[in-house]
Design a protein around this motif. Sequence first.
Motif, PDB file in Angstrom:
ATOM      1  N   THR A  45     122.686  62.774  90.053  1.00 25.78           N
ATOM      2  CA  THR A  45     123.879  63.596  90.315  1.00 25.78           C
ATOM      3  C   THR A  45     124.637  63.050  91.513  1.00 25.78           C
ATOM      4  O   THR A  45     125.869  63.113  91.561  1.00 25.78           O
ATOM      5  N   TYR A  46     123.901  62.509  92.500  1.00 33.41           N
ATOM      6  CA  TYR A  46     124.551  61.922  93.669  1.00 33.41           C
ATOM      7  C   TYR A  46     125.072  60.518  93.357  1.00 33.41           C
ATOM      8  O   TYR A  46     126.200  60.169  93.713  1.00 33.41           O
ATOM      9  N   ALA A  47     124.241  59.708  92.710  1.00 32.66           N
ATOM     10  CA  ALA A  47     124.589  58.309  92.476  1.00 32.66           C
ATOM     11  C   ALA A  47     125.821  58.153  91.581  1.00 32.66           C
ATOM     12  O   ALA A  47     126.593  57.205  91.747  1.00 32.66           O
ATOM     13  N   LEU A  48     126.014  59.081  90.631  1.00 34.90           N
ATOM     14  CA  LEU A  48     127.126  58.975  89.688  1.00 34.90           C
ATOM     15  C   LEU A  48     128.316  59.844  90.062  1.00 34.90           C
ATOM     16  O   LEU A  48     129.289  59.932  89.317  1.00 34.90           O
ATOM     17  N   ALA A  49     128.257  60.457  91.224  1.00 36.48           N
ATOM     18  CA  ALA A  49     129.284  61.441  91.605  1.00 36.48           C
ATOM     19  C   ALA A  49     130.696  60.886  91.578  1.00 36.48           C
ATOM     20  O   ALA A  49     131.650  61.605  91.240  1.00 36.48           O
ATOM     21  N   ASP A  50     130.886  59.615  91.907  1.00 29.65           N
ATOM     22  CA  ASP A  50     132.231  59.038  91.981  1.00 29.65           C
ATOM     23  C   ASP A  50     132.596  58.220  90.752  1.00 29.65           C
ATOM     24  O   ASP A  50     133.598  57.493  90.757  1.00 29.65           O
ATOM     25  N   SER A  51     131.807  58.345  89.694  1.00 32.30           N
ATOM     26  CA  SER A  51     132.009  57.496  88.513  1.00 32.30           C
ATOM     27  C   SER A  51     132.745  58.179  87.381  1.00 32.30           C
ATOM     28  O   SER A  51     133.045  57.552  86.365  1.00 32.30           O
ATOM     29  N   GLY A  52     132.980  59.496  87.511  1.00 31.82           N
ATOM     30  CA  GLY A  52     133.541  60.251  86.399  1.00 31.82           C
ATOM     31  C   GLY A  52     132.473  60.842  85.503  1.00 31.82           C
ATOM     32  O   GLY A  52     132.780  61.521  84.518  1.00 31.82           O
ATOM     33  N   VAL A  53     131.211  60.574  85.830  1.00 30.55           N
ATOM     34  CA  VAL A  53     130.082  61.078  85.041  1.00 30.55           C
ATOM     35  C   VAL A  53     129.393  62.183  85.825  1.00 30.55           C
ATOM     36  O   VAL A  53     129.120  62.033  87.015  1.00 30.55           O
ATOM     37  N   LYS A  54     129.105  63.291  85.159  1.00 31.32           N
ATOM     38  CA  LYS A  54     128.405  64.398  85.803  1.00 31.32           C
ATOM     39  C   LYS A  54     127.036  64.576  85.167  1.00 31.32           C
ATOM     40  O   LYS A  54     126.871  64.435  83.953  1.00 31.32           O
ATOM     41  N   VAL A  55     126.066  64.898  86.013  1.00 24.51           N
ATOM     42  CA  VAL A  55     124.679  65.093  85.566  1.00 24.51           C
ATOM     43  C   VAL A  55     124.273  66.537  85.828  1.00 24.51           C
ATOM     44  O   VAL A  55     124.565  67.086  86.893  1.00 24.51           O
ATOM     45  N   THR A  56     123.605  67.129  84.853  1.00 30.11           N
ATOM     46  CA  THR A  56     123.104  68.495  84.989  1.00 30.11           C
ATOM     47  C   THR A  56     121.603  68.521  84.713  1.00 30.11           C
ATOM     48  O   THR A  56     121.150  68.035  83.680  1.00 30.11           O
ATOM     49  N   VAL A  57     120.844  69.071  85.661  1.00 24.38           N
ATOM     50  CA  VAL A  57     119.407  69.261  85.476  1.00 24.38           C
ATOM     51  C   VAL A  57     119.175  70.721  85.106  1.00 24.38           C
ATOM     52  O   VAL A  57     119.585  71.628  85.835  1.00 24.38           O
ATOM     53  N   VAL A  58     118.548  70.946  83.958  1.00 19.89           N
ATOM     54  CA  VAL A  58     118.319  72.295  83.440  1.00 19.89           C
ATOM     55  C   VAL A  58     116.823  72.607  83.539  1.00 19.89           C
ATOM     56  O   VAL A  58     115.988  71.816  83.090  1.00 19.89           O
ATOM     57  N   ARG A  59     116.502  73.761  84.122  1.00 24.44           N
ATOM     58  CA  ARG A  59     115.101  74.155  84.289  1.00 24.44           C
ATOM     59  C   ARG A  59     114.848  75.449  83.532  1.00 24.44           C
ATOM     60  O   ARG A  59     114.925  76.550  84.096  1.00 24.44           O
ATOM     61  N   PRO A  60     114.531  75.360  82.247  1.00 32.63           N
ATOM     62  CA  PRO A  60     114.251  76.572  81.474  1.00 32.63           C
ATOM     63  C   PRO A  60     112.863  77.115  81.796  1.00 32.63           C
ATOM     64  O   PRO A  60     111.911  76.343  81.962  1.00 32.63           O
ATOM     65  N   ASN A  61     112.751  78.427  81.837  1.00 32.82           N
ATOM     66  CA  ASN A  61     111.431  79.050  81.905  1.00 32.82           C
ATOM     67  C   ASN A  61     110.769  78.887  80.541  1.00 32.82           C
ATOM     68  O   ASN A  61     111.280  78.170  79.668  1.00 32.82           O
ATOM     69  N   PHE A  62     109.653  79.536  80.323  1.00 30.09           N
ATOM     70  CA  PHE A  62     108.969  79.482  79.026  1.00 30.09           C
ATOM     71  C   PHE A  62     109.981  79.731  77.896  1.00 30.09           C
ATOM     72  O   PHE A  62     110.738  80.696  77.925  1.00 30.09           O
ATOM     73  N   VAL A  63     110.004  78.828  76.908  1.00 30.01           N
ATOM     74  CA  VAL A  63     110.925  78.947  75.776  1.00 30.01           C
ATOM     75  C   VAL A  63     110.104  78.972  74.488  1.00 30.01           C
ATOM     76  O   VAL A  63     109.159  78.192  74.324  1.00 30.01           O
ATOM     77  N   HIS A  64     110.466  79.851  73.585  1.00 31.58           N
ATOM     78  CA  HIS A  64     109.764  79.952  72.299  1.00 31.58           C
ATOM     79  C   HIS A  64     110.178  78.775  71.412  1.00 31.58           C
ATOM     80  O   HIS A  64     111.181  78.838  70.680  1.00 31.58           O
ATOM     81  N   THR A  65     109.406  77.678  71.472  1.00 31.11           N
ATOM     82  CA  THR A  65     109.698  76.476  70.695  1.00 31.11           C
ATOM     83  C   THR A  65     108.409  75.932  70.105  1.00 31.11           C
ATOM     84  O   THR A  65     107.325  76.460  70.334  1.00 31.11           O
ATOM     85  N   LYS A  66     108.552  74.822  69.394  1.00 34.05           N
ATOM     86  CA  LYS A  66     107.364  74.153  68.853  1.00 34.05           C
ATOM     87  C   LYS A  66     106.429  73.712  69.979  1.00 34.05           C
ATOM     88  O   LYS A  66     105.209  73.709  69.829  1.00 34.05           O
ATOM     89  N   LEU A  67     107.005  73.328  71.121  1.00 35.74           N
ATOM     90  CA  LEU A  67     106.219  72.851  72.253  1.00 35.74           C
ATOM     91  C   LEU A  67     105.277  73.922  72.792  1.00 35.74           C
ATOM     92  O   LEU A  67     104.177  73.623  73.252  1.00 35.74           O
ATOM     93  N   THR A  68     105.694  75.184  72.725  1.00 32.03           N
ATOM     94  CA  THR A  68     104.904  76.266  73.312  1.00 32.03           C
ATOM     95  C   THR A  68     104.222  77.143  72.257  1.00 32.03           C
ATOM     96  O   THR A  68     103.649  78.170  72.601  1.00 32.03           O
ATOM     97  N   GLN A  69     104.281  76.724  71.012  1.00 33.83           N
ATOM     98  CA  GLN A  69     103.689  77.514  69.937  1.00 33.83           C
ATOM     99  C   GLN A  69     102.199  77.727  70.196  1.00 33.83           C
ATOM    100  O   GLN A  69     101.464  76.799  70.510  1.00 33.83           O
ATOM    101  N   GLY A  70     101.759  78.975  70.094  1.00 33.95           N
ATOM    102  CA  GLY A  70     100.367  79.311  70.322  1.00 33.95           C
ATOM    103  C   GLY A  70     100.027  79.646  71.754  1.00 33.95           C
ATOM    104  O   GLY A  70      98.915  80.097  72.044  1.00 33.95           O
ATOM    105  N   MET A  71     100.977  79.428  72.672  1.00 32.38           N
ATOM    106  CA  MET A  71     100.747  79.753  74.082  1.00 32.38           C
ATOM    107  C   MET A  71     101.198  81.180  74.375  1.00 32.38           C
ATOM    108  O   MET A  71     102.093  81.712  73.705  1.00 32.38           O
ATOM    109  N   LYS A  72     100.584  81.801  75.374  1.00 31.53           N
ATOM    110  CA  LYS A  72     100.982  83.139  75.774  1.00 31.53           C
ATOM    111  C   LYS A  72     102.320  83.077  76.496  1.00 31.53           C
ATOM    112  O   LYS A  72     102.456  82.351  77.489  1.00 31.53           O
TER     113      LYS A  72
END
Length: 251
Positions: free
Chosen positions: A172-199
């Motif tokens: 996000t810092y390195a590309l700040a002046d390039s016209g490119v924006k970076v977003t880091v997304v931190r989802p909590n527990f999500v009901h997906t294939k990755l978490t199937q069977g988990m509480k």
Amino acid sequence: MIDAVGNPQSLLVLGGTSDIALATAEKYAAQRPLRIVLAARPSERLDAAAERLRRTGSTVTTVPFDARKPETHGEVIEKAFAEGDVDVTLVAFGIQGDNEQGWTDVEAAREVAEVNYVAPMTLGVRLAERLRKQGHGRLVAISSPAAERARRSNFVYGSSKAGMDAFYTGLTYALADSGVKVTVVRPNFVHTKLTQGMKPAPMAQTPEQVAEVIVDAVRRGKEQVWAPAQMRWVMMVLRHLPRVIFRRLPF
């Protein structure tokens, strides 16, 4: 390019069968059809994902991609950009792994590290170069609150996400002046294939809810977001708890 109200004309998904990424693609496509590239290992799941998105009226192509074969990643990026610029790229692949196996078995630990950290980092280098050359674009990396502080129950996974999170936060810092924006997304527990069977954890999300957060964050140019937003404050508290207290928490 992304239009005045934040809708892209093209989308690249690295991790083309990700439930979160597919929900995000559908949300964008609900505004208008777009060109979508799904990069993932060839499988019936990938074929089904492509067909699902074609029903939105979008043009969908697939590119073979294996996170653990870095020697092929340059070709993956070349194919993904072969038909023109890419407005939004989602880095949306990863594995949970078994934590107990992960800290006692070298190959299990290596797999988690290669898929969740090494591959996103090396691909991020290639993507940064390509996006800087085109002079615009949004790069979205799906991380996790587990990256913010190691817990006994998932520190192997969390450590790999911590590295990935730090790299894309740095972009996000390195590309700040390039016209490119970076977003880091931190989802909590999500009901997906990755978490199937988990509480499910408290404040669990659906892929559609996380997709709402992603689309809004890209539109508003945010560099970091949590899903749900309240997780930001939860993690702020947890990060500052003394170790003697933190290690006694039941997770």
